[in-house]
Design a protein around this motif. Sequence first.
Motif, PDB file in Angstrom:
ATOM      1  N   ARG A 302      55.566  33.582  -5.492  1.00  0.00           N
ATOM      2  CA  ARG A 302      54.978  34.919  -5.227  1.00  0.00           C
ATOM      3  C   ARG A 302      53.511  35.278  -6.204  1.00  0.00           C
ATOM      4  NH1 ARG A 302      59.604  39.386  -3.793  1.00  0.00           N
ATOM      5  NH2 ARG A 302      60.861  38.112  -2.519  1.00  0.00           N
ATOM      6  N   GLN A 386      65.157  38.053   1.676  1.00  0.00           N
ATOM      7  CA  GLN A 386      64.715  38.838   0.261  1.00  0.00           C
ATOM      8  C   GLN A 386      65.006  40.259   0.230  1.00  0.00           C
ATOM      9  OE1 GLN A 386      60.709  37.682   0.281  1.00  0.00           O
ATOM     10  NE2 GLN A 386      60.991  35.592   0.489  1.00  0.00           N
ATOM     11  N   SER A 389      67.916  41.572  -1.844  1.00  0.00           N
ATOM     12  CA  SER A 389      68.073  41.226  -3.220  1.00  0.00           C
ATOM     13  C   SER A 389      68.049  42.252  -3.989  1.00  0.00           C
ATOM     14  CB  SER A 389      66.960  40.311  -3.653  1.00  0.00           C
ATOM     15  OG  SER A 389      65.640  40.843  -3.326  1.00  0.00           O
ATOM     16  N   THR A 390      68.629  42.485  -5.453  1.00  0.00           N
ATOM     17  CA  THR A 390      68.628  43.659  -5.824  1.00  0.00           C
ATOM     18  C   THR A 390      67.647  43.771  -7.124  1.00  0.00           C
ATOM     19  OG1 THR A 390      70.365  42.727  -7.253  1.00  0.00           O
ATOM     20  CG2 THR A 390      71.142  43.893  -5.302  1.00  0.00           C
ATOM     21  N   TRP A 393      62.105  45.382  -9.309  1.00  0.00           N
ATOM     22  CA  TRP A 393      60.895  44.553  -9.215  1.00  0.00           C
ATOM     23  C   TRP A 393      61.082  43.732  -8.002  1.00  0.00           C
ATOM     24  CZ3 TRP A 393      56.388  43.613  -9.854  1.00  0.00           C
ATOM     25  CH2 TRP A 393      55.612  42.295  -9.756  1.00  0.00           C
ATOM     26  N   SER A 394      61.994  43.176  -7.476  1.00  0.00           N
ATOM     27  CA  SER A 394      62.383  42.321  -6.129  1.00  0.00           C
ATOM     28  C   SER A 394      61.754  43.564  -5.026  1.00  0.00           C
ATOM     29  CB  SER A 394      63.637  42.319  -5.871  1.00  0.00           C
ATOM     30  OG  SER A 394      64.217  41.328  -6.844  1.00  0.00           O
ATOM     31  N   SER A 397      57.820  43.885  -5.624  1.00  0.00           N
ATOM     32  CA  SER A 397      57.011  42.524  -5.222  1.00  0.00           C
ATOM     33  C   SER A 397      56.867  42.519  -3.706  1.00  0.00           C
ATOM     34  CB  SER A 397      57.654  41.412  -5.634  1.00  0.00           C
ATOM     35  OG  SER A 397      58.863  41.211  -5.678  1.00  0.00           O
ATOM     36  N   LEU A 398      58.057  42.673  -3.076  1.00  0.00           N
ATOM     37  CA  LEU A 398      58.270  42.462  -1.619  1.00  0.00           C
ATOM     38  C   LEU A 398      57.182  43.681  -0.703  1.00  0.00           C
ATOM     39  CD1 LEU A 398      59.810  40.938   0.489  1.00  0.00           C
ATOM     40  CD2 LEU A 398      61.630  43.102   0.603  1.00  0.00           C
TER      41      LEU A 398
END
Length: 493
Positions: A302, A386, A389-390, A393-394, A397-398
Amino acid sequence: MPIDPDTPPTHDAEFFPDPAFDARPIAIDPERLRDPGSAGAGTLAWLAIAGCVGLILLLHALVTAGPAESPERPTPTDGVLKLMARYSVGAMELAGATGAGGQTDSLREQLIETVEGAAVSRDDHFRAALLSFGAGDDDAARRLLDDALVIDENSADRVLPEYLAEDADRLRALLAGGPVALPQADRVALLDHHGWFAEYALTRGLEPSDPARQAAIAPATRVLTAMLTLALLAGGGMLVGVALLVVLLMKRAAGRLPMSYAPPAPGGSVFLETFAVFLIAFLFVQAIGAFFAGLTGVDATRALLWLMPLVLLWPIARGASRVQVKYAVGLHRGNGFVREVAAGMVGYLAGLPIVALGFLATLLLSFILSAVSGPGAPPSHPIVQQAGSTGIWSIVSLYLLASVWAPIVEESVFRGAFFHHLRGRMRALTSAVMVGFVFAIIHPQGVLLVPPLMALGFVFSMIREWRGSLIGPMAAHAVHNAVLVTVLLVAMR
């Protein structure tokens, strides 16, 4: 009168439409719109594009096949399976809460059919068995458990994982005596291996008002609410879109909807080369990210993707001026940022009926494939996985990837460079269809979702044709992705 290629054009120049001048048809001097490059370079670019597209499709097929079952740990729950299961459970529980008993039975059958069709791996089939038990269908649970334990001598997966054999004994205990018959250690193991699916199964028989049962039902209710909200938004947008599409087509037929984009003369290749460089760079980034992850365990893909806009320097390196690149790719302000964003939203809404036709084509294709080869796995996309996810930041970023990177980079290379090159040789509709097709097939969602993605890419291309600037397509792309990511995040929490 010659024009300095490094001087931004004014409204009476014929090189490109002026962004500050009201959009209207312009007289085009082919020599002033000729792109750098040659036929030979264009041929090499097409070969590179074909090779990259083929490799991307191969990589997607390998990822779809998935890794072999681990003999030590359960595989992560498939995002599409989780999403479909939660939606079905939410609908079934809602019907039960409203007293529609007969409808509950029908929805239970649909739930089991849905999760069975979405199950691919052993763990998927076992989780479908847990879900069937939680929904109150012991026969389906036993059948799906048997499916999870089948040994296929012709596959690489010929050994039953130890954890799954132990989990199978735990499910048999549930079927024999209910959740109360299972020791606490076994309950913890099921929850650790199978998450929400085990939680739903272990709360079977509890009153709807019981906090444990409410906690198990809450994710399903959230998914149902998110999907219904999306359906309402899509339905409302569709009604508005049909009206806007009719108005725009009528204005176009009456000659009152000029196209602001100025196509180049045939012969150049530099922007086709740019698209080829983008595909090569994309594959290179994926390879470097995978290599780095193998060494360190950290996926840097990413972060590396944010270097991709550098491919837009290729035309300048090949002799195009900055102004020529700016207007050819569409990276200018058109009739003003706000007006272009508004036009992008109008174009997006007007294109929703076209995207809906794409979804109808998907339903027809799915029906045909099911009739020929039986039910297959539902289409998926890595973003679904995705979204489960926890971590803050995830999530950030998504959103950055879907609603900032994709609109900027994908629009610049697909509706910018690639569309611009094709328009020098084809009409707008043909170019838009071709760009939409390539845009769709290199996305990792499978063949079933090619029609709606192709329709979406077509709509973005036509917004570019209408406005000249990429601001409109970028805005439409950003809003589309942001809505989908938000719904997914709400649904997968």
